[in-house]
Design a protein around this motif. Structure first.
Motif, PDB file in Angstrom:
ATOM      1  N   ARG A 153       0.811  -1.218   0.000  1.00 37.50           N
ATOM      2  CA  ARG A 153       0.000   0.000   0.000  1.00 37.50           C
ATOM      3  C   ARG A 153       0.846   1.271   0.000  1.00 37.50           C
ATOM      4  NH1 ARG A 153      -5.093  -0.759   0.213  1.00 37.50           N
ATOM      5  NH2 ARG A 153      -5.474   1.432   0.694  1.00 37.50           N
ATOM      6  N   PHE A 154       2.105   1.148  -0.338  1.00 40.03           N
ATOM      7  CA  PHE A 154       2.950   2.338  -0.464  1.00 40.03           C
ATOM      8  C   PHE A 154       2.712   2.917  -1.856  1.00 40.03           C
ATOM      9  CE2 PHE A 154       6.974   4.671  -1.029  1.00 40.03           C
ATOM     10  CZ  PHE A 154       6.989   5.373   0.158  1.00 40.03           C
ATOM     11  N   ARG A 155       1.541   3.580  -2.000  1.00 46.57           N
ATOM     12  CA  ARG A 155       1.099   4.057  -3.298  1.00 46.57           C
ATOM     13  C   ARG A 155       0.834   5.548  -3.241  1.00 46.57           C
ATOM     14  NH1 ARG A 155      -3.015  -0.679  -5.370  1.00 46.57           N
ATOM     15  NH2 ARG A 155      -1.950  -2.437  -4.385  1.00 46.57           N
ATOM     16  N   SER A 156       1.013   6.178  -4.372  1.00 44.43           N
ATOM     17  CA  SER A 156       0.859   7.624  -4.437  1.00 44.43           C
ATOM     18  C   SER A 156      -0.599   8.014  -4.278  1.00 44.43           C
ATOM     19  CB  SER A 156       1.404   8.157  -5.768  1.00 44.43           C
ATOM     20  OG  SER A 156       1.087   9.524  -5.916  1.00 44.43           O
TER      21      SER A 156
ATOM     22  N   ASP B 294       8.379  10.739  -3.037  1.00 42.67           N
ATOM     23  CA  ASP B 294       7.455   9.605  -3.046  1.00 42.67           C
ATOM     24  C   ASP B 294       6.742   9.468  -1.708  1.00 42.67           C
ATOM     25  OD1 ASP B 294       8.159   9.006  -5.646  1.00 42.67           O
ATOM     26  OD2 ASP B 294       9.698   7.555  -5.074  1.00 42.67           O
ATOM     27  N   TRP B 295       7.474   9.645  -0.619  1.00 41.79           N
ATOM     28  CA  TRP B 295       6.886   9.529   0.723  1.00 41.79           C
ATOM     29  C   TRP B 295       5.783  10.572   0.914  1.00 41.79           C
ATOM     30  CZ3 TRP B 295       7.672   6.122   4.776  1.00 41.79           C
ATOM     31  CH2 TRP B 295       7.131   6.489   6.003  1.00 41.79           C
TER      32      TRP B 295
ATOM     33  N   VAL C  63       0.435  14.869  -1.880  1.00 38.68           N
ATOM     34  CA  VAL C  63       1.086  15.801  -2.794  1.00 38.68           C
ATOM     35  C   VAL C  63       2.586  15.737  -2.531  1.00 38.68           C
ATOM     36  CG1 VAL C  63       0.733  17.717  -1.196  1.00 38.68           C
ATOM     37  CG2 VAL C  63       1.185  18.193  -3.604  1.00 38.68           C
ATOM     38  N   GLY C  64       3.365  15.669  -3.587  1.00 40.86           N
ATOM     39  CA  GLY C  64       4.811  15.581  -3.442  1.00 40.86           C
ATOM     40  C   GLY C  64       5.436  16.929  -3.134  1.00 40.86           C
TER      41      GLY C  64
ATOM     42  N   ARG D 299      -0.070  -5.452 -16.794  1.00 41.09           N
ATOM     43  CA  ARG D 299       0.944  -6.432 -16.412  1.00 41.09           C
ATOM     44  C   ARG D 299       1.866  -5.907 -15.329  1.00 41.09           C
ATOM     45  NH1 ARG D 299       3.819  -9.306 -21.373  1.00 41.09           N
ATOM     46  NH2 ARG D 299       4.614 -10.452 -19.559  1.00 41.09           N
ATOM     47  N   ALA D 300       2.065  -4.600 -15.278  1.00 38.83           N
ATOM     48  CA  ALA D 300       2.976  -4.024 -14.288  1.00 38.83           C
ATOM     49  C   ALA D 300       2.423  -4.219 -12.884  1.00 38.83           C
ATOM     50  CB  ALA D 300       3.194  -2.543 -14.569  1.00 38.83           C
ATOM     51  N   ARG D 301       3.316  -4.393 -11.916  1.00 34.67           N
ATOM     52  CA  ARG D 301       2.937  -4.572 -10.519  1.00 34.67           C
ATOM     53  C   ARG D 301       3.532  -3.515  -9.601  1.00 34.67           C
ATOM     54  NH1 ARG D 301      -0.319  -6.564 -12.728  1.00 34.67           N
ATOM     55  NH2 ARG D 301      -1.021  -8.726 -12.849  1.00 34.67           N
ATOM     56  N   ILE D 302       4.613  -2.884 -10.018  1.00 32.21           N
ATOM     57  CA  ILE D 302       5.225  -1.815  -9.236  1.00 32.21           C
ATOM     58  C   ILE D 302       5.730  -0.747 -10.201  1.00 32.21           C
ATOM     59  CG2 ILE D 302       5.931  -3.320  -7.327  1.00 32.21           C
ATOM     60  CD1 ILE D 302       8.759  -3.299  -8.451  1.00 32.21           C
ATOM     61  N   ILE D 303       6.067   0.428  -9.666  1.00 28.59           N
ATOM     62  CA  ILE D 303       6.712   1.480 -10.448  1.00 28.59           C
ATOM     63  C   ILE D 303       7.962   1.931  -9.691  1.00 28.59           C
ATOM     64  CG2 ILE D 303       4.622   2.256 -11.596  1.00 28.59           C
ATOM     65  CD1 ILE D 303       4.373   4.458  -9.559  1.00 28.59           C
ATOM     66  N   MET D 304       8.871   2.576 -10.393  1.00 28.65           N
ATOM     67  CA  MET D 304      10.117   2.992  -9.747  1.00 28.65           C
ATOM     68  C   MET D 304       9.954   4.289  -8.983  1.00 28.65           C
ATOM     69  SD  MET D 304      12.640   4.512 -12.732  1.00 28.65           S
ATOM     70  CE  MET D 304      12.583   3.096 -13.813  1.00 28.65           C
ATOM     71  N   GLY D 305       9.058   5.162  -9.413  1.00 32.77           N
ATOM     72  CA  GLY D 305       8.880   6.434  -8.736  1.00 32.77           C
ATOM     73  C   GLY D 305      10.085   7.347  -8.905  1.00 32.77           C
ATOM     74  N   ASP D 306      10.042   8.472  -8.214  1.00 33.75           N
ATOM     75  CA  ASP D 306      11.149   9.428  -8.293  1.00 33.75           C
ATOM     76  C   ASP D 306      12.417   8.871  -7.666  1.00 33.75           C
ATOM     77  OD1 ASP D 306       9.317  11.022  -9.437  1.00 33.75           O
ATOM     78  OD2 ASP D 306       9.499  12.696  -8.068  1.00 33.75           O
ATOM     79  N   THR D 307      12.286   7.947  -6.727  1.00 35.42           N
ATOM     80  CA  THR D 307      13.471   7.359  -6.094  1.00 35.42           C
ATOM     81  C   THR D 307      14.372   6.712  -7.127  1.00 35.42           C
ATOM     82  OG1 THR D 307      12.120   6.912  -4.130  1.00 35.42           O
ATOM     83  CG2 THR D 307      14.248   5.798  -4.283  1.00 35.42           C
TER      84      THR D 307
END
Length: 663
Positions: free
Chosen positions: A29-32, A125-126, A133-134, A279-287
């Motif tokens: 659940r670490f989602r934007s 991301d956090w 909001v980032g 198909r994707a399960r995660i994203i890389m994000g700004d990190t």
């Protein structure tokens, strides 16, 4: 020795893949929760939590509510997994190879800067996850710039390799007339120049990779080709001073390969089930994007290949430049100085009315709006990145000078060509088309295209994005027929096509075509806004009537107007096929159908009293809203029957509706 260096790629791949699986299981659940405003990204940023903001009396934005949101936004754990993979691979292989002190210094600088870039991205991301909001763009830029400057200072003052030292000016900078003399003979000039150059390259590349990470698999695949190209260049030089940079490049490629199975592209689009599953399960994000983009830039700088980075990272250049030029330069310039004569008004138009080079930025969103299949779009970007990588490698490894310059010219030509495709495909036109397999004697249908209405060597220079049920027989005048095959802005094309469908009685086509017009664009086309409201109300009433007929045993689809004869359109605008775009719109706006009641409600719907910004003159009560709905239905029925009554203010409320409709 090269097989041992390749261990960095293998270790990064394995560690990243394992870390991605573990982090996905631990932090699903670490989602934007960020919601990016705008018409062009309706399916983006629908994260684990939605934070809704409101404008306070002091002008500050305050949290209105925090609630669970759609799970279409994926966990942002890929960047952390890639950082773990890169760090483990570079340090592990360095121990395995037995680096000396100077090699360790260079490696620590590169890895330390990568972790710094990643820290900035992780904070962003956090904040997106927990605050909705980032961090601001200025804060992100300042954070990346700080670590880029720190890395530049360290590279200039600490690295003393005989062939890699940055303490003294090196080619091609010292060979440039006048500038070379200044850099060589002026005290501190070279130090300042190198620090600023390195910081600029690292910051812009880091942010450009961040821009490119806007679609499943896009950023990861481009990092693979760019990193492998630099690794091939560095390994081909057979210089042990470059080993730290080489294993970093290989680690980037390995980390991206380990991440891609969890972020593989697909044709999926949110709110569009027809495009299949994701198909994707995660994203890389700004990190991930900021850290690996910054590391790639530092590898290019330390190996003195920063100019080659422009070609190898050509797709990143296109993504970053499209956002910078369109959103940061042209939009602000046009808002300040541009006046659009066609609307007979001053400045302050919706930016989509400006003559911008793309429909949306970064560039991949432009092609996404053209309804390109996302999987094929990403695959095409990968192919382009690989081709530019090969040309970049050839520009450094060619036997003859002309071969190297030819490769650079080809890469530059390819980048310019891709940029121009944005401007070429931005214009739309209305044309004719037949459904596949339709007989030749069947009338052609009106369709919406982008590109050029030409064929070259038998190949169409356009693409079709929509087709209607309206045939070319519905074109009632030479003026409408002359509108075919004429290039025009997208919203003009949609407005005209929707109007023709509206006049021909194909209301569902009109609603679908007009629904893609943003509210800010509709306010400059009030006639279209009124007709769109009429279409939506008509379809809603007909749908309710069909349900009622079904309950009563009546015939579904019977005309809603009891006075209308079979086969006769009940709308006065549909009854006269000779009313064209030039005559019907003024009549709708100024004719008897535009009469208003004492509270200002139009007989064609309650949209005329709505302010240009979409706000209501007053806050309605629940009873007012009910009365307004009753009035809208009454006025609609009267307008379509030709009576156009003006009810007394005591019988109906003049509460305007939301001009955005159901969008």
């Amino acid at each position: 020795m090269i097989p041992m260096l390749l261990g960095s790629l293998v270790v990064a791949l394995v560690v990243t893949a394992l870390s991605s699986a573990l982090l996905l299981a631990l932090f699903p659940r670490f989602r934007s929760g960020e919601r990016k405003e705008g018409h062009f990204r309706p399916d983006q940023s629908t994260g684990s939590y939605r934070v809704e903001l409101r404008q306070g009396t002091d002008g500050q934005q305050k949290v209105k509510s925090i609630r669970p949101a759609s799970a279409t936004e994926l966990p942002i754990v890929g960047g952390v997994a890639m950082l773990i993979g890169v760090t483990a691979a570079t340090i592990g292989v360095a121990f395995w190879l037995g680096f000396n002190d100077m090699q360790w210094e260079l490696l620590i600088i590169l890895v330390g800067a990568t972790l710094g870039f990643g820290a900035v991205g992780f904070v962003d991301d956090w904040c997106k996850v927990h605050r909705g909001v980032g961090i601001t763009e200025l804060q992100k830029f300042a954070g990346v710039l700080f670590f880029a400057l720190a890395a530049a200072v360290a590279l200039n003052r600490l690295i003393v390799f005989p062939h890699l030292s940055a303490r003294l000016a090196y080619p091609p900078y010292r060979d440039i007339p006048w500038l070379g003399n200044v850099l060589v003979h002026t005290q501190y000039a070279w130090i300042i120049f190198f620090i600023l150059m390195t910081a600029t390259v690292a910051t812009t590349t880091s942010l450009a990779v961040d821009f490119a990470d806007g679609m499943d698999g896009l950023g990861g695949g481009l990092l693979v080709s760019a990193a492998l190209s630099f690794a091939a260049i560095l390994l081909g030089q057979e210089n042990d001073e470059l080993w730290p940079a080489a294993i970093c490049a290989l680690a980037i490629a390995g980390a991206a390969m380990g991440f891609l199975p969890f972020n593989w592209p697909s044709s999926w689009k949110a709110k569009s089930p027809a495009f299949g599953s994701r198909r994707a399960r995660i994203i890389m994000g700004d990190t991930g994007s900021l850290s690996l983009g910054g590391l790639l830039a530092l590898v290019a700088v330390i190996s003195r290949n920063e100019f080659v980075l422009i070609f190898i990272g050509g797709v990143f250049v296109l993504e970053g430049l499209s956002a910078l030029i369109s959103a940061r330069i042209l939009v602000r310039f046009y808002r300040r100085f541009l006046v659009l004569e066609r609307f007979n008004s001053g400045r302050g138009f919706a930016h989509t009315e400006f003559p911008l080079p793309f429909l949306a930025t970064p560039m991949h969103h432009h092609f996404d709006l053209l309804n390109w299949d996302r999987k094929r779009l990403v695959y095409g970007a990968w192919l382009l990145g690989a081709g530019l990588g090969v040309l970049g490698f050839a520009s450094m490894s060619g036997t003859f000078t002309w071969e190297r310059y030819l490769a650079r010219f080809a890469a530059l030509l390819l980048i310019v060509f891709i940029w121009q495709t944005g401007a070429w495909s931005r214009s739309f036109f209305i044309g004719l088309a037949r459904q596949p397999g339709a007989p030749e004697q069947e009338p052609a249908r009106l369709a919406l295209y982008y590109g050029f209405p030409f064929k070259l060597f038998g190949r169409k220079l356009n693409g079709r994005i929509d087709i209607t049920e309206v045939t070319n027989e519905a074109l009632a005048s030479p003026a409408e027929r002359l509108l075919l095959w004429q290039r025009m802005p997208v919203f003009d094309a949609r407005a005209i096509l929707g109007y023709i469908c509206y006049r021909a009685g194909s209301l569902e086509d009109a609603r679908r075509v007009w629904a893609r017009l943003p509210t800010l664009n509709l306010k400059y086309r009030p006639e279209i806004a009124e007709m769109l409201a009429d279409v939506r109300l008509t379809l809603a009433v007909e749908s309710d009537a069909a349900l009622d007929d079904g309950d009563d045993g009546g015939q579904a689809g019977a005309p809603s107007d009891p006075d209308a004869s079979p086969g006769e359109p009940s709308d006065p605008f549909l009854a006269d096929p000779n009313k064209t775009l030039a005559t019907a719109m003024p009549l709708l706006r100024d004719g008897p159908g535009a009469q208003t009641n004492p509270r200002g409600v139009s007989a064609y719907g309650p949209l005329q009293t709505v302010a240009l910004d979409g706000s209501s003159p007053s806050q309605p009560s629940a009873d007012d809203a009910t009365d307004s709905a009753l009035w809208s239905a009454t006025a609609w029925s009267a307008a379509r029957s030709g009576a156009h009554p003006i009810p007394d203010s005591s019988d109906a409320s003049g509460t305007p509706s939301d001009p955005r409709g159901d969008e």
